[in-house]
Scaffold this motif. Sequence first.
Motif, PDB file in Angstrom:
ATOM      1  N   LEU A 180      -1.563  23.061 -21.332  1.00  0.00           N
ATOM      2  CA  LEU A 180      -2.749  22.752 -22.127  1.00  0.00           C
ATOM      3  C   LEU A 180      -2.574  23.104 -23.595  1.00  0.00           C
ATOM      4  O   LEU A 180      -1.947  24.107 -23.940  1.00  0.00           O
ATOM      5  CB  LEU A 180      -3.963  23.498 -21.565  1.00  0.00           C
ATOM      6  N   GLY A 181      -3.136  22.269 -24.433  1.00  0.00           N
ATOM      7  CA  GLY A 181      -3.137  22.500 -25.873  1.00  0.00           C
ATOM      8  C   GLY A 181      -4.092  21.508 -26.524  1.00  0.00           C
ATOM      9  O   GLY A 181      -4.641  20.623 -25.865  1.00  0.00           O
ATOM     10  N   PRO A 182      -4.309  21.627 -27.844  1.00  0.00           N
ATOM     11  CA  PRO A 182      -5.197  20.679 -28.531  1.00  0.00           C
ATOM     12  C   PRO A 182      -4.620  19.265 -28.472  1.00  0.00           C
ATOM     13  O   PRO A 182      -3.429  19.060 -28.705  1.00  0.00           O
ATOM     14  CB  PRO A 182      -5.240  21.202 -29.971  1.00  0.00           C
ATOM     15  N   VAL A 183      -5.458  18.308 -28.151  1.00  0.00           N
ATOM     16  CA  VAL A 183      -5.031  16.906 -28.036  1.00  0.00           C
ATOM     17  C   VAL A 183      -5.964  16.028 -28.857  1.00  0.00           C
ATOM     18  O   VAL A 183      -7.187  16.091 -28.705  1.00  0.00           O
ATOM     19  CB  VAL A 183      -5.048  16.436 -26.564  1.00  0.00           C
ATOM     20  N   ASN A 184      -5.377  15.210 -29.725  1.00  0.00           N
ATOM     21  CA  ASN A 184      -6.126  14.198 -30.465  1.00  0.00           C
ATOM     22  C   ASN A 184      -6.027  12.892 -29.680  1.00  0.00           C
ATOM     23  O   ASN A 184      -4.966  12.275 -29.611  1.00  0.00           O
ATOM     24  CB  ASN A 184      -5.544  14.028 -31.869  1.00  0.00           C
ATOM     25  N   ILE A 185      -7.127  12.482 -29.069  1.00  0.00           N
ATOM     26  CA  ILE A 185      -7.081  11.316 -28.180  1.00  0.00           C
ATOM     27  C   ILE A 185      -6.727  10.046 -28.936  1.00  0.00           C
ATOM     28  O   ILE A 185      -6.074   9.144 -28.390  1.00  0.00           O
ATOM     29  CB  ILE A 185      -8.432  11.155 -27.443  1.00  0.00           C
ATOM     30  N   HIS A 186      -7.078   9.959 -30.198  1.00  0.00           N
ATOM     31  CA  HIS A 186      -6.774   8.731 -30.949  1.00  0.00           C
ATOM     32  C   HIS A 186      -5.275   8.619 -31.236  1.00  0.00           C
ATOM     33  O   HIS A 186      -4.743   7.506 -31.296  1.00  0.00           O
ATOM     34  CB  HIS A 186      -7.587   8.693 -32.242  1.00  0.00           C
ATOM     35  N   LEU A 188      -3.030   9.565 -29.090  1.00  0.00           N
ATOM     36  CA  LEU A 188      -2.494   9.057 -27.825  1.00  0.00           C
ATOM     37  C   LEU A 188      -2.752   7.557 -27.691  1.00  0.00           C
ATOM     38  O   LEU A 188      -1.899   6.811 -27.211  1.00  0.00           O
ATOM     39  CB  LEU A 188      -3.114   9.800 -26.643  1.00  0.00           C
ATOM     40  N   LEU A 189      -3.921   7.111 -28.123  1.00  0.00           N
ATOM     41  CA  LEU A 189      -4.243   5.691 -28.034  1.00  0.00           C
ATOM     42  C   LEU A 189      -3.393   4.860 -28.998  1.00  0.00           C
ATOM     43  O   LEU A 189      -2.995   3.732 -28.675  1.00  0.00           O
ATOM     44  CB  LEU A 189      -5.733   5.472 -28.316  1.00  0.00           C
ATOM     45  N   GLU A 190      -3.103   5.404 -30.159  1.00  0.00           N
ATOM     46  CA  GLU A 190      -2.221   4.702 -31.097  1.00  0.00           C
ATOM     47  C   GLU A 190      -0.792   4.648 -30.557  1.00  0.00           C
ATOM     48  O   GLU A 190      -0.085   3.641 -30.726  1.00  0.00           O
ATOM     49  CB  GLU A 190      -2.256   5.383 -32.469  1.00  0.00           C
ATOM     50  N   ARG A 191      -0.385   5.725 -29.902  1.00  0.00           N
ATOM     51  CA  ARG A 191       0.927   5.715 -29.250  1.00  0.00           C
ATOM     52  C   ARG A 191       0.966   4.648 -28.157  1.00  0.00           C
ATOM     53  O   ARG A 191       1.945   3.908 -28.017  1.00  0.00           O
ATOM     54  CB  ARG A 191       1.195   7.102 -28.656  1.00  0.00           C
ATOM     55  N   LEU A 192      -0.103   4.560 -27.388  1.00  0.00           N
ATOM     56  CA  LEU A 192      -0.204   3.527 -26.362  1.00  0.00           C
ATOM     57  C   LEU A 192      -0.104   2.140 -26.993  1.00  0.00           C
ATOM     58  O   LEU A 192       0.591   1.249 -26.469  1.00  0.00           O
ATOM     59  CB  LEU A 192      -1.527   3.671 -25.608  1.00  0.00           C
ATOM     60  N   LEU A 223      -2.113  13.118 -20.104  1.00  0.00           N
ATOM     61  CA  LEU A 223      -3.176  12.215 -20.542  1.00  0.00           C
ATOM     62  C   LEU A 223      -2.597  10.900 -21.052  1.00  0.00           C
ATOM     63  O   LEU A 223      -3.173   9.827 -20.836  1.00  0.00           O
ATOM     64  CB  LEU A 223      -4.026  12.890 -21.613  1.00  0.00           C
ATOM     65  N   GLN A 224      -1.453  10.975 -21.728  1.00  0.00           N
ATOM     66  CA  GLN A 224      -0.775   9.745 -22.152  1.00  0.00           C
ATOM     67  C   GLN A 224      -0.415   8.898 -20.941  1.00  0.00           C
ATOM     68  O   GLN A 224      -0.521   7.660 -20.969  1.00  0.00           O
ATOM     69  CB  GLN A 224       0.491  10.082 -22.937  1.00  0.00           C
ATOM     70  N   VAL A 265     -13.264   7.666 -22.610  1.00  0.00           N
ATOM     71  CA  VAL A 265     -12.286   6.703 -23.101  1.00  0.00           C
ATOM     72  C   VAL A 265     -12.347   5.488 -22.183  1.00  0.00           C
ATOM     73  O   VAL A 265     -12.116   5.605 -20.977  1.00  0.00           O
ATOM     74  CB  VAL A 265     -10.855   7.283 -23.100  1.00  0.00           C
ATOM     75  N   ASP A 266     -12.666   4.334 -22.743  1.00  0.00           N
ATOM     76  CA  ASP A 266     -12.736   3.095 -21.971  1.00  0.00           C
ATOM     77  C   ASP A 266     -11.523   2.232 -22.270  1.00  0.00           C
ATOM     78  O   ASP A 266     -11.178   2.011 -23.439  1.00  0.00           O
ATOM     79  CB  ASP A 266     -13.994   2.300 -22.323  1.00  0.00           C
ATOM     80  N   VAL A 267     -10.881   1.762 -21.216  1.00  0.00           N
ATOM     81  CA  VAL A 267      -9.834   0.741 -21.332  1.00  0.00           C
ATOM     82  C   VAL A 267     -10.410  -0.513 -20.689  1.00  0.00           C
ATOM     83  O   VAL A 267     -10.611  -0.568 -19.477  1.00  0.00           O
ATOM     84  CB  VAL A 267      -8.537   1.179 -20.638  1.00  0.00           C
ATOM     85  N   ILE A 268     -10.709  -1.505 -21.524  1.00  0.00           N
ATOM     86  CA  ILE A 268     -11.437  -2.706 -21.092  1.00  0.00           C
ATOM     87  C   ILE A 268     -10.486  -3.892 -21.158  1.00  0.00           C
ATOM     88  O   ILE A 268      -9.811  -4.101 -22.175  1.00  0.00           O
ATOM     89  CB  ILE A 268     -12.654  -2.958 -22.001  1.00  0.00           C
ATOM     90  N   ASP A 269     -10.426  -4.673 -20.082  1.00  0.00           N
ATOM     91  CA  ASP A 269      -9.515  -5.819 -20.083  1.00  0.00           C
ATOM     92  C   ASP A 269     -10.221  -7.073 -19.598  1.00  0.00           C
ATOM     93  O   ASP A 269     -11.295  -7.017 -18.994  1.00  0.00           O
ATOM     94  CB  ASP A 269      -8.284  -5.519 -19.226  1.00  0.00           C
ATOM     95  N   ASP A 270      -9.611  -8.208 -19.884  1.00  0.00           N
ATOM     96  CA  ASP A 270     -10.166  -9.499 -19.505  1.00  0.00           C
ATOM     97  C   ASP A 270      -9.374 -10.133 -18.370  1.00  0.00           C
ATOM     98  O   ASP A 270      -9.286 -11.355 -18.259  1.00  0.00           O
ATOM     99  CB  ASP A 270     -10.204 -10.455 -20.716  1.00  0.00           C
ATOM    100  N   GLY A 271      -8.801  -9.292 -17.512  1.00  0.00           N
ATOM    101  CA  GLY A 271      -7.996  -9.788 -16.399  1.00  0.00           C
ATOM    102  C   GLY A 271      -8.836 -10.293 -15.237  1.00  0.00           C
ATOM    103  O   GLY A 271     -10.055 -10.482 -15.346  1.00  0.00           O
TER     104      GLY A 271
END
Length: 334
Positions: A180-186, A188-192, A223-224, A265-271
């Motif tokens: 565990l440590g501080p995580v910036n979710i944005h 991780l999303l930019e990495r994704l 989390l990634q 955190v929402d991951v929304i797709d059009d599948g």
Amino acid sequence: MNEADWRTWAEQMATGLARVDAELRLQWINPALAEWLELGPRSAIGQSLGLWLDEAALAQASRALAEQRPLQWRGISLVAASGREITADIVLQPFEDGLLLEVHALAASLVTSSPLSATLRGFAHEVKNPLAGLRGAAQLLQRRVDTEDLRSLAGLIIDEADRLGALANRLLHHDGAAQLGPVNIHQLLERLSDLLQAEPSPPQLRHDYDPSVPDLLGDADRLQQILLNLARNALEAGAHTLTLRTRVEHGLRLGERVLRMALRVDVIDDGAGVPVALRDTLFQPLVSGRADGTGLGLALSREIAHEHGGELRCTSRPDETVFSLYLPLERAHD
């Protein structure tokens, strides 16, 4: 959607659904829930919710109705007509003058001790050697290619191989405790986003970030992995567009807990959407909608969410599937 269309849709659902009135008496029940509770859909009309729930749960349902707020339980016991107990996750939502009841029955293996961690440790052991070979090949490519873009892509492969190798090592180390440590979710999303743009046919990406989201306390690698699993799942379902959205929620109820502040955190797709037959077992190990699927990605993702004190949920219809990851924020700011 009108009433007739809604009922037609609900009666086809594998998820158990019912509507109760202001007196917490059954107004309507779909075939899936009627079968679990061993009830006739018509003869059950008028029965009290108290026939299935204990007094404490019934009191909470009454309070949710009075306060017009949603209520969620995890691992609660329902009593079927024969006296058989069914363990389920339950969601109650205010609906017209009563409540809409949504029931997700849990398999016995998930109610007791899940075999998932042992399965994942075995999987981690098997992938270590291929990862080492992948990393070595990427290093050779990085030294031999001429352009900066290709060197950058090779570096991306090396970084991902290192991340997955570290994840495998932690899964193999007794209980695989999260780091565990501080995580910036944005971040991780930019990495994704970078990883997805390196795909042969990258999806269109949309970002809908809440800039006020603070850092959370978590394991960045794990989390990634959740985010990557969700995105891969969407692409395999035929998605062409992914929307990555972040929000802060207050007073979120997860089971019997209420989180003062949580990240969504929402991951929304059009599948194509999640097949109806899989919706109740979607997060169980070895369940997959593809012939070549392993059924580990979503199960691993939910396990990682749980070890962070969070939850992973899904709503799906054709052209819009939303996987929502909920993570507590107060642990990072107490």
